[in-house]
Design a protein around this motif. Structure first.
Motif, PDB file in Angstrom:
ATOM      1  N   SER A 293      12.288 -25.174   5.141  1.00  0.00           N
ATOM      2  CA  SER A 293      13.173 -26.150   5.767  1.00  0.00           C
ATOM      3  C   SER A 293      14.020 -26.912   4.750  1.00  0.00           C
ATOM      4  CB  SER A 293      12.353 -27.147   6.590  1.00  0.00           C
ATOM      5  OG  SER A 293      11.407 -27.815   5.743  1.00  0.00           O
ATOM      6  N   ARG A 385      14.470 -26.932  11.283  1.00  0.00           N
ATOM      7  CA  ARG A 385      14.772 -28.253  11.817  1.00  0.00           C
ATOM      8  C   ARG A 385      16.279 -28.471  11.984  1.00  0.00           C
ATOM      9  NH1 ARG A 385      11.903 -32.674   8.244  1.00  0.00           N
ATOM     10  NH2 ARG A 385      12.706 -33.929   9.968  1.00  0.00           N
ATOM     11  N   ARG A 386      17.067 -27.791  11.180  1.00  0.00           N
ATOM     12  CA  ARG A 386      18.521 -27.946  11.231  1.00  0.00           C
ATOM     13  C   ARG A 386      19.158 -26.613  10.851  1.00  0.00           C
ATOM     14  NH1 ARG A 386      21.564 -33.170   8.750  1.00  0.00           N
ATOM     15  NH2 ARG A 386      20.032 -34.070  10.180  1.00  0.00           N
ATOM     16  N   TRP A 404      24.425 -30.429   5.926  1.00  0.00           N
ATOM     17  CA  TRP A 404      22.976 -30.459   6.150  1.00  0.00           C
ATOM     18  C   TRP A 404      22.372 -31.846   5.937  1.00  0.00           C
ATOM     19  CZ3 TRP A 404      25.217 -25.919   4.569  1.00  0.00           C
ATOM     20  CH2 TRP A 404      24.881 -24.782   5.299  1.00  0.00           C
ATOM     21  N   PHE A 408      23.175 -37.539  12.416  1.00  0.00           N
ATOM     22  CA  PHE A 408      23.559 -37.168  13.779  1.00  0.00           C
ATOM     23  C   PHE A 408      23.693 -38.381  14.700  1.00  0.00           C
ATOM     24  CE2 PHE A 408      22.223 -32.972  12.432  1.00  0.00           C
ATOM     25  CZ  PHE A 408      23.036 -32.125  13.153  1.00  0.00           C
ATOM     26  N   ASN A 413      24.333 -32.085  18.514  1.00  0.00           N
ATOM     27  CA  ASN A 413      25.356 -31.163  18.038  1.00  0.00           C
ATOM     28  C   ASN A 413      26.410 -31.930  17.245  1.00  0.00           C
ATOM     29  OD1 ASN A 413      27.262 -29.037  17.787  1.00  0.00           O
ATOM     30  ND2 ASN A 413      28.147 -29.518  19.785  1.00  0.00           N
ATOM     31  N   VAL A 450      26.746 -27.777  13.664  1.00  0.00           N
ATOM     32  CA  VAL A 450      25.454 -28.103  13.072  1.00  0.00           C
ATOM     33  C   VAL A 450      24.569 -28.648  14.184  1.00  0.00           C
ATOM     34  CG1 VAL A 450      24.255 -29.310  11.222  1.00  0.00           C
ATOM     35  CG2 VAL A 450      26.671 -28.720  10.961  1.00  0.00           C
ATOM     36  N   ASP A 452      20.755 -30.242  15.378  1.00  0.00           N
ATOM     37  CA  ASP A 452      19.449 -30.837  15.085  1.00  0.00           C
ATOM     38  C   ASP A 452      18.446 -30.206  16.049  1.00  0.00           C
ATOM     39  OD1 ASP A 452      17.169 -32.375  14.818  1.00  0.00           O
ATOM     40  OD2 ASP A 452      18.232 -34.290  14.714  1.00  0.00           O
TER      41      ASP A 452
END
Length: 563
Positions: A293, A385-386, A404, A408, A413, A450, A452
């Motif tokens: 991760s 996780r991401r 990364w 958020f 999103n 990206v 989450d």
């Protein structure tokens, strides 16, 4: 007696002068006045009410004799007005045709209907054209005036030939057919007036003379109007069908595989099955990296080997630390051997690529659409996780490490917004859509996203997607695409990124993105049908994609894949 006779003559002369002078004066006044519109209309009605027999024998004799009736004013369709007014069918046809036509003689001869047509290359055009329909600016329309006139002549000749008896071989019919063939031959090799040969004006004069004789041979304007309208309706139907076909083919083009790409895929597949089973899979080190991760994980869903290769190479070239990059390429079972073999043959030096097949996931059907995989990211990558999701038609031009570590702010999103409103993409007036959607809110787009994944799992958004997709199945009139389903699933769950992270439009039309826009963008997206790996790709944008393709590679040369 002579005196009385002379007196009588003088009296009669004065009397005659007194009676006739007012009549002569009144006649001169009347003859000097212009004709009234009522009189003109009356004359037109008299002509139109005259009975002309249009049976085959009479028409054939008129065509062979080549004249005998005064030529009516010939009119052709003008594109500036195609709106049909309300009324009965006959009056509607008349009004529509009159409002959508102009006199061809007036365009060619400068308004003198009886004069012999004269073509002057240096003279300005008299013709009025709807610039939007003909295509181009007023300047381009004037530059192509002769092209338009020649097409109009072909249309008129075709209409007149419709009235000739079957298998007619009269002199006029032969002339019209010959001139049509000559003009169509010229038009097939010319797209603007500057392309026309020197003989074009002579051909136009010859065709105009034949059309004049055809007009005198068949003066029934009502029948001609009906025929032209029928031809126009047929042309409109054909145009609509062709537009629908073009739209379908443009949508199909990005999903098709060219001969070269198909050859590459088959060659790689053959080489894959020549390997020993233990050499086909990823190494233990690669498997371990795919679950860490702390690394930067990138997901790509595609069956296009070369496109995936460009995404991987461009991102590695733009990264400040490629050793942290892990690419997850998910493809269908048919493309899986070729995809694995390509990244074995052309393996990145520092980053790692992990290839998976949709048949590896029990919750997916065998023929599951790759575009819908994005709604199952938490299930596909349960250990992550991401993740950064990239479409296979993008080129990365800047380091993406900052994505990364973004905040958020409670969203799931992160994406770049577009200029489109939510209400323009979704029918929010439908009661089935429910409440709570703001039609004025700006929409975002897929291509660079990206996610989450931890919060996604907590929110249960995959189940939200299932609910919307099932609603779409229950409503035959609603066929939402992937973007519409994404807007509904991630509504109020999207954080907007700066526009420089995602530049769209390189696969739509020239000029959508300038060179300065491309140079400033972190990712450029060839969304649309004009993909860079296809021949119809836009040359001005292709270089940003082809710079990451090694056309000297033996496999590419073997399959004749070149720039």
């Amino acid at each position: 007696m002579k005196g009385r006779s002379s007196q009588r003559i003088v009296i009669l002369s004065l009397l005659g002068l007194t009676v006739l002078s007012p009549v002569i004066f009144l006649y001169n006044r009347i003859s000097g006045l212009p004709q009234s519109s009522d009189e003109s209309i009356g004359r037109v009605e008299d002509v139109s009410s005259s009975t002309y027999k249009s049976d085959g024998v009479h028409l054939n004799s008129l065509l062979q004799e080549g004249g005998g009736v005064e030529e009516p004013a010939r009119e052709i369709f003008k594109e500036s007005s195609l709106v049909e007014p309300v009324g009965n069918e006959s009056s509607t046809a008349s009004v529509r045709v009159k409002s959508a036509t102009i006199k061809r003689d007036e365009r060619i001869s400068g308004g003198n209907e009886k004069a012999t047509p004269k073509f002057n290359e240096s003279a300005p055009s008299q013709r009025t054209v709807n610039r939007g329909v003909r295509g181009g600016s007023p300047r381009s329309s004037l530059e192509n005036e002769k092209i338009f006139i020649m097409w109009d002549q072909v249309i008129m000749a075709r209409a007149y030939l419709q009235f000739a008896p079957p298998n007619s071989n009269s002199r006029l019919v032969r002339e019209l057919k010959i001139h049509m063939k000559e003009i169509k031959s010229i038009l097939s090799q010319a797209t603007k007036d500057s392309d026309l040969p020197r003989s074009a004006l002579q051909k136009m004069r010859a065709m105009d003379g034949s059309l004049s004789r055809a007009g005198r041979a068949y003066p029934d304007c009502t029948a001609m109007v009906a025929k032209l309208r029928s031809m126009m309706d047929i042309s409109e139907e054909q145009l609509t069908a062709q537009k629908r076909q073009v739209s379908f083919l443009m949508g199909l083009a990005p999903r098709t595989i060219s001969k070269g790409l198909h050859c590459l895929s088959m060659t790689l597949t053959s080489q894959y099955f020549e390997l020993k089973p233990e050499a086909r899979g990823p190494t233990k080190k690669a498997q371990a990296r795919a679950r860490r991760s702390d690394l930067y994980h990138v997901a790509i869903f595609s069956d296009n080997v070369l496109a995936c290769s460009v995404v991987v190479k461009s991102m590695i070239a733009s990264s400040t630390d490629p050793s942290k990059l892990v690419f997850h390429v998910v493809t269908n079972p048919l493309s899986y051997p070729a995809m694995v073999m390509w990244f074995l043959v052309d393996q990145p030096s520092r980053a790692s690529v992990h290839v998976a097949s949709t048949e590896d996931f029990d919750f997916l059907n065998f023929d599951f659409d790759l575009d819908r995989l994005r709604f199952f990211l938490p299930q596909i990558f349960p250990f992550l996780r991401r993740v950064l999701l990239l479409d296979h038609d993008v080129v990365v031009r800047r380091d993406m490490a900052a994505l990364w570590s973004i905040d958020f702010k409670g969203k799931v999103n992160a994406a770049v917004e577009t200029s489109l409103r939510l209400g323009s993409l979704l029918d929010l007036s439908d009661p089935a859509m429910g409440l709570g959607f703001d039609p004025e809110s700006l929409a975002w787009t897929f291509g660079v996203n990206v996610f989450d994944l931890d919060r996604w799992r907590r929110m249960g958004l995959t189940e939200v997607y299932h609910n919307w997709s099932q609603l779409a199945v229950a409503m035959p009139t609603w066929r939402p695409g992937t973007l519409q389903l994404g807007l509904l699933t991630f509504y109020n769950q999207t954080r907007l990124l700066r526009r420089r992270w995602h530049l769209r439009g390189l696969g739509h039309a020239p000029g959508r993105a300038t060179k300065a826009d491309v140079e400033a963008a972190a990712v450029v997206h060839y969304d649309g049908g004009l993909k860079p790996w296809l021949e119809l790709g836009l040359p001005q944008y292709k270089a940003y994609w082809t710079q990451f393709v090694n056309y000297a590679h033996p496999l590419l040369r073997q399959c004749n894949i070149h720039d």
